[in-house]
Scaffold this active site. Structure first.
Site, PDB file in Angstrom:
ATOM      1  N   ARG A   1       0.831  -1.218   0.000  1.00  0.00           N
ATOM      2  CA  ARG A   1       0.000   0.000   0.000  1.00  0.00           C
ATOM      3  C   ARG A   1       0.857   1.257   0.000  1.00  0.00           C
ATOM      4  O   ARG A   1       0.361   2.356  -0.199  1.00  0.00           O
ATOM      5  CB  ARG A   1      -0.929   0.001   1.209  1.00  0.00           C
ATOM      6  CG  ARG A   1      -1.909  -1.157   1.224  1.00  0.00           C
ATOM      7  CD  ARG A   1      -2.459  -1.383   2.620  1.00  0.00           C
ATOM      8  NE  ARG A   1      -3.191  -0.227   3.090  1.00  0.00           N
ATOM      9  CZ  ARG A   1      -4.519  -0.141   3.072  1.00  0.00           C
ATOM     10  NH1 ARG A   1      -5.212  -1.150   2.594  1.00  0.00           N
ATOM     11  NH2 ARG A   1      -5.153   0.914   3.505  1.00  0.00           N
TER      12      ARG A   1
ATOM     13  N   TRP B   1       1.934   6.527   5.943  1.00  0.00           N
ATOM     14  CA  TRP B   1       2.185   7.276   4.697  1.00  0.00           C
ATOM     15  C   TRP B   1       1.927   8.717   5.082  1.00  0.00           C
ATOM     16  O   TRP B   1       0.788   9.112   5.313  1.00  0.00           O
ATOM     17  CB  TRP B   1       1.218   6.792   3.619  1.00  0.00           C
ATOM     18  CG  TRP B   1       1.479   7.293   2.238  1.00  0.00           C
ATOM     19  CD1 TRP B   1       2.524   6.956   1.425  1.00  0.00           C
ATOM     20  CD2 TRP B   1       0.701   8.231   1.494  1.00  0.00           C
ATOM     21  NE1 TRP B   1       2.421   7.597   0.227  1.00  0.00           N
ATOM     22  CE2 TRP B   1       1.313   8.397   0.236  1.00  0.00           C
ATOM     23  CE3 TRP B   1      -0.459   8.931   1.750  1.00  0.00           C
ATOM     24  CZ2 TRP B   1       0.800   9.226  -0.752  1.00  0.00           C
ATOM     25  CZ3 TRP B   1      -0.985   9.761   0.769  1.00  0.00           C
ATOM     26  CH2 TRP B   1      -0.329   9.908  -0.463  1.00  0.00           C
TER      27      TRP B   1
ATOM     28  N   ASN C   1      -5.316   5.902  10.533  1.00  0.00           N
ATOM     29  CA  ASN C   1      -5.324   6.205   9.094  1.00  0.00           C
ATOM     30  C   ASN C   1      -6.327   7.319   8.908  1.00  0.00           C
ATOM     31  O   ASN C   1      -7.406   7.287   9.495  1.00  0.00           O
ATOM     32  CB  ASN C   1      -5.773   4.992   8.266  1.00  0.00           C
ATOM     33  CG  ASN C   1      -4.733   3.888   8.244  1.00  0.00           C
ATOM     34  OD1 ASN C   1      -3.635   4.055   8.770  1.00  0.00           O
ATOM     35  ND2 ASN C   1      -5.094   2.754   7.683  1.00  0.00           N
ATOM     36  N   GLY C   2      -5.990   8.315   8.064  1.00  0.00           N
ATOM     37  CA  GLY C   2      -6.937   9.389   7.782  1.00  0.00           C
ATOM     38  C   GLY C   2      -6.368  10.735   8.212  1.00  0.00           C
ATOM     39  O   GLY C   2      -5.177  10.858   8.492  1.00  0.00           O
TER      40      GLY C   2
ATOM     41  N   GLU D   1      -2.530   5.535 -20.446  1.00  0.00           N
ATOM     42  CA  GLU D   1      -2.257   4.484 -19.448  1.00  0.00           C
ATOM     43  C   GLU D   1      -0.810   3.994 -19.560  1.00  0.00           C
ATOM     44  O   GLU D   1      -0.127   3.800 -18.571  1.00  0.00           O
ATOM     45  CB  GLU D   1      -3.234   3.331 -19.626  1.00  0.00           C
ATOM     46  CG  GLU D   1      -2.999   2.121 -18.748  1.00  0.00           C
ATOM     47  CD  GLU D   1      -3.043   2.418 -17.255  1.00  0.00           C
ATOM     48  OE1 GLU D   1      -3.481   3.518 -16.860  1.00  0.00           O
ATOM     49  OE2 GLU D   1      -2.589   1.553 -16.465  1.00  0.00           O
TER      50      GLU D   1
ATOM     51  N   LYS E   1       1.866   4.161 -16.498  1.00  0.00           N
ATOM     52  CA  LYS E   1       2.608   2.977 -16.025  1.00  0.00           C
ATOM     53  C   LYS E   1       4.094   3.294 -15.973  1.00  0.00           C
ATOM     54  O   LYS E   1       4.773   3.036 -14.994  1.00  0.00           O
ATOM     55  CB  LYS E   1       2.360   1.791 -16.947  1.00  0.00           C
ATOM     56  CG  LYS E   1       1.000   1.149 -16.840  1.00  0.00           C
ATOM     57  CD  LYS E   1       0.710   0.374 -15.573  1.00  0.00           C
ATOM     58  CE  LYS E   1       0.199   1.089 -14.399  1.00  0.00           C
ATOM     59  NZ  LYS E   1      -1.051   1.770 -14.360  1.00  0.00           N
TER      60      LYS E   1
ATOM     61  N   GLU F   1       5.057   6.046 -13.239  1.00  0.00           N
ATOM     62  CA  GLU F   1       4.836   5.776 -11.807  1.00  0.00           C
ATOM     63  C   GLU F   1       5.777   4.696 -11.272  1.00  0.00           C
ATOM     64  O   GLU F   1       6.003   4.619 -10.065  1.00  0.00           O
ATOM     65  CB  GLU F   1       3.382   5.435 -11.511  1.00  0.00           C
ATOM     66  CG  GLU F   1       2.864   4.144 -12.060  1.00  0.00           C
ATOM     67  CD  GLU F   1       1.433   3.877 -11.581  1.00  0.00           C
ATOM     68  OE1 GLU F   1       1.071   4.267 -10.464  1.00  0.00           O
ATOM     69  OE2 GLU F   1       0.671   3.272 -12.340  1.00  0.00           O
TER      70      GLU F   1
ATOM     71  N   HIS G   1       0.336  20.055 -32.331  1.00  0.00           N
ATOM     72  CA  HIS G   1      -0.051  21.319 -31.668  1.00  0.00           C
ATOM     73  C   HIS G   1       0.813  21.603 -30.447  1.00  0.00           C
ATOM     74  O   HIS G   1       0.342  22.146 -29.462  1.00  0.00           O
ATOM     75  CB  HIS G   1      -1.534  21.243 -31.290  1.00  0.00           C
ATOM     76  CG  HIS G   1      -2.436  20.993 -32.454  1.00  0.00           C
ATOM     77  ND1 HIS G   1      -2.831  21.983 -33.316  1.00  0.00           N
ATOM     78  CD2 HIS G   1      -2.942  19.834 -32.936  1.00  0.00           C
ATOM     79  CE1 HIS G   1      -3.586  21.452 -34.281  1.00  0.00           C
ATOM     80  NE2 HIS G   1      -3.668  20.161 -34.064  1.00  0.00           N
TER      81      HIS G   1
ATOM     82  N   LYS H   1      -1.157   2.500  -2.818  1.00  0.00           N
ATOM     83  CA  LYS H   1      -2.038   1.654  -3.625  1.00  0.00           C
ATOM     84  C   LYS H   1      -3.457   2.198  -3.615  1.00  0.00           C
ATOM     85  O   LYS H   1      -4.164   2.132  -4.600  1.00  0.00           O
ATOM     86  CB  LYS H   1      -2.042   0.212  -3.107  1.00  0.00           C
ATOM     87  CG  LYS H   1      -2.914  -0.729  -3.904  1.00  0.00           C
ATOM     88  CD  LYS H   1      -2.496  -0.798  -5.357  1.00  0.00           C
ATOM     89  CE  LYS H   1      -3.387  -1.686  -6.192  1.00  0.00           C
ATOM     90  NZ  LYS H   1      -3.061  -1.584  -7.637  1.00  0.00           N
TER      91      LYS H   1
HETATM   92  C1  AGP Z   1      -2.561   3.316 -11.148  1.00  0.00           C
HETATM   93  O1  AGP Z   1      -1.468   2.506 -11.548  1.00  0.00           O
HETATM   94  C2  AGP Z   1      -2.280   4.071  -9.874  1.00  0.00           C
HETATM   95  N1  AGP Z   1      -1.873   3.225  -8.837  1.00  0.00           N
HETATM   96  C3  AGP Z   1      -3.409   5.021  -9.502  1.00  0.00           C
HETATM   97  O2  AGP Z   1      -3.538   5.945 -10.553  1.00  0.00           O
HETATM   98  C4  AGP Z   1      -4.803   4.377  -9.262  1.00  0.00           C
HETATM   99  O3  AGP Z   1      -5.336   3.923 -10.469  1.00  0.00           O
HETATM  100  C5  AGP Z   1      -5.735   5.470  -8.714  1.00  0.00           C
HETATM  101  O4  AGP Z   1      -5.229   5.912  -7.471  1.00  0.00           O
HETATM  102  C6  AGP Z   1      -7.187   5.004  -8.537  1.00  0.00           C
HETATM  103  O5  AGP Z   1      -7.219   3.952  -7.606  1.00  0.00           O
HETATM  104  P1  AGP Z   1      -8.582   3.083  -7.499  1.00  0.00           P
HETATM  105  O6  AGP Z   1      -8.787   2.410  -8.811  1.00  0.00           O
HETATM  106  O7  AGP Z   1      -8.319   2.118  -6.376  1.00  0.00           O
HETATM  107  O8  AGP Z   1      -9.702   4.044  -7.191  1.00  0.00           O
END
Ligand code: AGP
Length: 608
Positions: A27, A74, A100-101, A481, A485, A488, A504, A603
């Site tokens: 995560r 985090w 968390n939060g 996408e 990938k 990230e 453009h 995650k």
């Molecule tokens: C995608 O590779 C990322 N980890 C991130 O953009 C992810 O798709 C986004 O945070 C949305 O997450 P979710 O699908 O769990 O809502």
């Protein structure tokens, strides 16, 4: 995102808590800590960095304790360091809490508590909460937590222990997931079922505004207002090996290779070939309700937003209904126009993304029917929706989403089929599409056979600092996408663009140091894409083309070709994305990056 694990029972708590934290590493986190109730009171250890650093701090000696909590942090308030790591305690170290939060009114609470003589030792909002619980403690830990939480604004998933209450964990949630795991003579608390899966498959998901008192042989749930809750025990369908690497170097590579199976799962039992129609009972909508839909909104974040863009192309083509795709973080703060014939789909792998959840709830307050396209069963978005479709991709551990993306596209295609068959889509057309869908998994296996070629291309370009990804039509979102990938997990700057838009502006970037990945399939816009490729080549750009098997013409026009099999044009993204996933993966590995847990990423982004 932060991870919480709690244990109370008859076994040694330390190894259970640490192994639970390791299940949550995917995560994303920057520090970790543990609190154990020992004969001499609360023992708290924390460390910045990975869980292995925490283990080093704990040393070889196992602290005798059958009761404790642990956390991976985090950072949201206060930098990632040992002081700010959780658990946080009161001054006398008699109460420990993990959270968390975000406590949004923590400054007001802090000023109030400072006036009462409390002192803040960290920069975190969480510490204020444990002092507030201490302030309200009069011998009943549950009541102290309950009273404190009634004063809190913001989001939380918390676990609390106290040296005054051996064998008791208090758990509470509002906006950040928490699950109670039920064992034999032992019970668990966690923010994610992965942390307890090796011990139990019987769980109770806490809802927002609920608080649980958990002991080794019992648990009790009420609302924050002390209203009794009858718990709903659920059986987790996941197996332990689904959250293991199964011989792959990384979860991401395993999950890329799982896609033939996960795509079969996504449509299994949902396609009636004879009638040429998808069966999606989870939508909880009758056919006449489906016919009344005049407009579709799909809201999501990140990769899920990319699958939503593909869903737009598919649903508009199959059902001839206008589809708007909205970034959830934008949609929730606009004043969206929604009428009784509008339906909203929230697409989310985790089902916990704060922005997506908030966007869905905003639509709901405006009277819109909201449906979830979600992977994690029992997640908040799944439970808060009026209905929905689970994508059945199994646990996705790698932070970079791969199998969830393709399964989201598959489910959106099934939704497009169902809406289309309520309208003008014929049985014959639908049956042809179903035949194409059923070939996709085997076709992905064929692409895996080209992985060595993909590695060769990765080797040629892994040291580059910028990439451009181009695509047209339904493959434009695939370009986005592919770029996401790469950036990230390899930290290379990459941009996805509609191929025609390159002229453009971005064309100014093209030179021999800017590799350009172009999705150039044999489709109605093939010739236009070939012109874009020529424009790149004329500026010494290196082109890596994703092409359709059998297209020999393109070989002379680009530097590298990666082939994918022919399929129905609406399903080409399910194939064209595979080489892009593998290219990003191998480049990241060659750059020595942390593929499954990229820096700064989580995650599931359960905070705004
Ligand atoms: C995608 O590779 C990322 N980890 C991130 O953009 C992810 O798709 C986004 O945070 C949305 O997450 P979710 O699908 O769990 O809502």
């Amino acid at each position: 995102m932060c991870g919480i694990v709690g244990y109370v029972g008859h076994r040694q708590a330390q190894p259970i808590l640490l192994s639970g934290l390791k299940r949550l590493e995917y995560r994303g986190y920057d520090s970790a800590g543990i609190a154990l109730l020992t004969d001499s009171g609360l023992m708290v250890s924390k460390s910045v960095g990975k869980i292995s650093m925490l283990e080093a701090v704990l040393g070889d000696s196992e602290h005798k304790s059958t009761h404790g909590i642990a956390h991976t942090r985090w950072a949201t308030h206060g930098e990632p360091n040992e002081v700010n790591a959780h658990p946080h305690t009161d001054a006398a170290c008699e109460i420990a809490l993990v959270h968390n939060g975000i406590i949004e009114n923590y400054r007001t609470l802090k000023e109030y508590l400072m006036r009462k003589g409390y002192k803040a030792r960290t920069d975190t909002d969480t510490e204020i909460l444990v002092h507030l619980i201490h302030f309200n403690y009069n011998g009943d830990l549950t009541e102290a937590v309950r009273t404190a939480l009634t004063q809190v604004e913001g989001t939380y998933g918390i676990a609390v222990v106290s040296s005054h209450h051996p064998d008791l964990i208090i758990a509470a949630r509002k906006g950040s997931p928490l699950v109670v795991g039920l064992g034999e003579g032992e019970n668990f608390v966690a923010s994610d079922i992965s942390a307890m899966l090796e011990h139990t498959k019987r769980v109770v998901y806490l809802e927002d505004g609920e608080i649980a008192s958990v002991t080794p042989n019992d648990y009790h749930i009420t609302t924050i207002q002390n209203v009794e809750i009858t718990p709903r025990i659920q059986e987790i369908s996941w197996s332990l090996d689904m959250i293991e690497k199964s011989g792959y170097d990384h979860f991401m590579l395993k999950e890329i290779h799982e896609q033939p199976a996960t795509l079969r799962n996504a449509h299994r039992g949902r396609l009636n070939f004879e009638k040429g129609i998808a069966r999606l009972n989870g939508l909880n909508l009758q056919y006449d309700e489906l016919r009344r839909i005049k407009r579709v909104i799909i809201t999501a974040c990140g990769t899920s937003w990319h699958s939503a863009l593909i869903g737009k192309y598919i649903i508009e083509e199959m059902a001839r209904i206008p589809v708007e795709v909205e970034y959830a973080s934008e949609f929730r703060y606009r004043s969206p126009i929604i009428d009784e014939n509008t339906i909203l789909f929230a697409v989310s792998q985790s089902g916990e993304t704060a922005d997506t959840l908030a966007a869905m709830r905003e639509a709901k307050t405006r009277g819109c029917t909201v449906l979830g396209v979600v992977n994690v069963v029992g997640s908040t978005i799944a439970r808060d929706s009026d209905g929905g479709v689970y994508i059945h991709a199994g646990p996705e551990i790698g932070v970079a989403s791969t199998k969830a993306f393709t399964s989201q596209v598959m489910v959106l295609a099934l939704i497009g089929n169902l809406l289309g068959r309520m309208r003008q889509l014929s049985v014959q057309e639908s049956q042809e599409m179903i035949e194409w869908i059923q070939k996709i998994p085997d076709q992905i296996e064929e692409i895996f056979a080209t992985e060595d070629s993909i590695k060769e291309i990765a080797k040629a370009y892994y040291e580059k600092n910028n990439f451009l990804y181009l695509g047209r039509g339904i493959n434009y979102p695939v370009a986005l996408e592919g770029a996401l990938k790469l950036k990230e997990i390899s930290y290379i700057h990459a941009e996805g663009y509609p191929a025609a838009e390159m002229k453009h502006g971005p064309i100014a970037l093209i030179d021999e140091n800017m590799p350009v990945v172009v999705i150039a399939l044999k489709d109605p816009v093939y010739d236009k894409v070939m012109s874009n490729i020529a424009e790149v080549q004329a500026r010494n750009g290196h082109v890596i083309a994703i092409a359709t098997e059998g297209d020999t013409e393109i070989v002379e026009r680009v530097n590298h070709v990666l082939y994918v099999p022919q399929t129905h044009r609406l399903f080409t993204p399910l194939l064209s994305v595979i080489p892009l996933q593998l290219l990003a993966y191998h480049i990241a590995v060659m750059r020595g990056c942390s593929v499954d847990q990229p820096r700064n990423l989580a995650k599931s982004v359960t905070v705004e």
